[in-house]
Design a protein around this motif. Structure first.
Motif, PDB file in Angstrom:
ATOM      1  N   LEU A 257       1.044  -1.756  -0.009  1.00  0.00           N
ATOM      2  CA  LEU A 257      -0.420   0.271   0.155  1.00  0.00           C
ATOM      3  C   LEU A 257       0.585   1.107   0.028  1.00  0.00           C
ATOM      4  CD1 LEU A 257      -2.634   1.601  -0.021  1.00  0.00           C
ATOM      5  CD2 LEU A 257      -2.756   1.124   2.369  1.00  0.00           C
TER       6      LEU A 257
ATOM      7  N   LYS B   2       0.993   3.996  -2.973  1.00  0.00           N
ATOM      8  CA  LYS B   2       0.357   5.684  -2.523  1.00  0.00           C
ATOM      9  C   LYS B   2       1.797   6.558  -3.163  1.00  0.00           C
ATOM     10  CE  LYS B   2      -0.244   6.671   2.394  1.00  0.00           C
ATOM     11  NZ  LYS B   2      -0.264   6.599   3.279  1.00  0.00           N
TER      12      LYS B   2
ATOM     13  N   VAL C 229      -6.366   2.748  -3.279  1.00  0.00           N
ATOM     14  CA  VAL C 229      -6.076   4.447  -3.373  1.00  0.00           C
ATOM     15  C   VAL C 229      -6.666   5.212  -4.321  1.00  0.00           C
ATOM     16  CG1 VAL C 229      -3.788   5.867  -3.284  1.00  0.00           C
ATOM     17  CG2 VAL C 229      -3.507   3.578  -2.494  1.00  0.00           C
TER      18      VAL C 229
ATOM     19  N   TYR D  21      -7.354   5.812   0.818  1.00  0.00           N
ATOM     20  CA  TYR D  21      -6.552   4.894   0.709  1.00  0.00           C
ATOM     21  C   TYR D  21      -7.672   3.690   1.562  1.00  0.00           C
ATOM     22  CZ  TYR D  21      -3.337   6.876   4.285  1.00  0.00           C
ATOM     23  OH  TYR D  21      -2.198   7.439   5.110  1.00  0.00           O
TER      24      TYR D  21
END
Length: 279
Positions: free
Chosen positions: A5, A9, A116, A127
């Motif tokens: 993640l 991002k 996201v 997110y």
């Protein structure tokens, strides 16, 4: 999943930077075969995201709004893949109202498991990952966990709808609802408003593509909401929206709910269904 993640991002923020370079200058617009608009920002963000995700997870294919047909012809055999809208809300981008986003989702076996959403002009990102909650972060500020709000009949139902895609089915649907306030919002920001508790639902009786909703779907679910298919003749909310399960990439009509509103929707008397049946 947490490490993945964070990488996604960063990719989304960098795509925002590529978009803003063009947004702050002149915008050239061409038409796709379906007459939808295309700008150099769509393509710049697509190329950046495609290159970076391919390097991050080379074994997972990528499906983007700007992918070539031959890149996705075998997509129904994919169990895990990236689902991308490099610039969601191209019309909002052209109109320079700031309500456009970068959407990146990870789909596994028909379900979004990571998403996201980054809004370049707002310098804000939303997110989520499966089981990790929903989060919002403004540029340079700490992240904060968000949650959708439970609606109570003592206040108006807060509905978000498209700025650019109204239709007669939406009009009939609004007539069937309890007293409500409708706010026009561009792109996947509609889902973000619900996920952070600023709106209650987003009905969409009209065409959207899977890349429009994948990232927003997991965000809203992790915030306590849900996204269900909608029969716009009876206004019955049905099965959960799923991905890469049909020959077409067009979503069925759907409705996105904040916390617990899907149960109220099914309760007798919540809707005046008779006025909204299709002719």
């Amino acid at each position: 999943m947490t490490e993945l993640l964070e990488s996604v991002k960063k990719i989304a923020w960098d795509a925002c930077g590529a978009i803003m370079e063009i947004y702050q200058g002149s915008i050239e617009v061409t038409d796709k075969s379906d007459n939808s608009p295309l700008t150099q920002a769509d393509l710049a963000a697509h190329r950046l995201i495609q290159q970076r995700l391919s390097g991050l997870t080379p074994s997972w294919p990528l499906l983007s709004e700007e992918s070539d047909v031959d890149e996705i012809e075998n997509r129904l055999s994919w169990s895990t893949f990236w689902l991308i809208d490099p610039l969601d809300g191209t019309r909002e981008f052209i109109n320079r109202n700031g309500e456009f986003t970068v959407n990146i989702a990870l789909i596994h076996e028909g379900n979004p498991i990571l998403g996201v959403i980054a809004a370049p002009v707002l310098s804000t990102m939303w997110y989520a990952a499966k089981g990790k909650g929903a989060w919002r972060q403004c540029s340079g500020e700490p992240e904060e966990r968000i949650a959708s709000a439970a609606w109570h009949p003592d206040r108006l139902l807060r509905i978000v709808g498209s700025r650019s895609h109204g239709n007669d089915k939406m009009t009939r649907l609004l007539e069937a609802m309890p007293p409500c306030h409708l706010q026009g919002v561009g792109s996947s920001l509609k889902f973000c408003r619900i996920a952070e508790g600023a709106a209650d639902c987003y009905p969409r009786p009209g065409a959207t593509c899977e890349w429009d909703t994948g990232a927003a779907h997991i965000l809203l679910e992790e915030a306590g909401g849900t996204v269900l298919q909608l029969d716009t003749n009876t206004l019955q909310a049905g099965e959960r929206l799923r991905y890469n399960q049909r020959d077409s990439l067009i979503n069925p009509d759907f409705i996105a709910f904040g916390r617990g509103l899907d149960e109220k929707w099914r309760y007798p008397g919540f809707l005046n269904v008779s006025v909204s049946r299709a002719p």
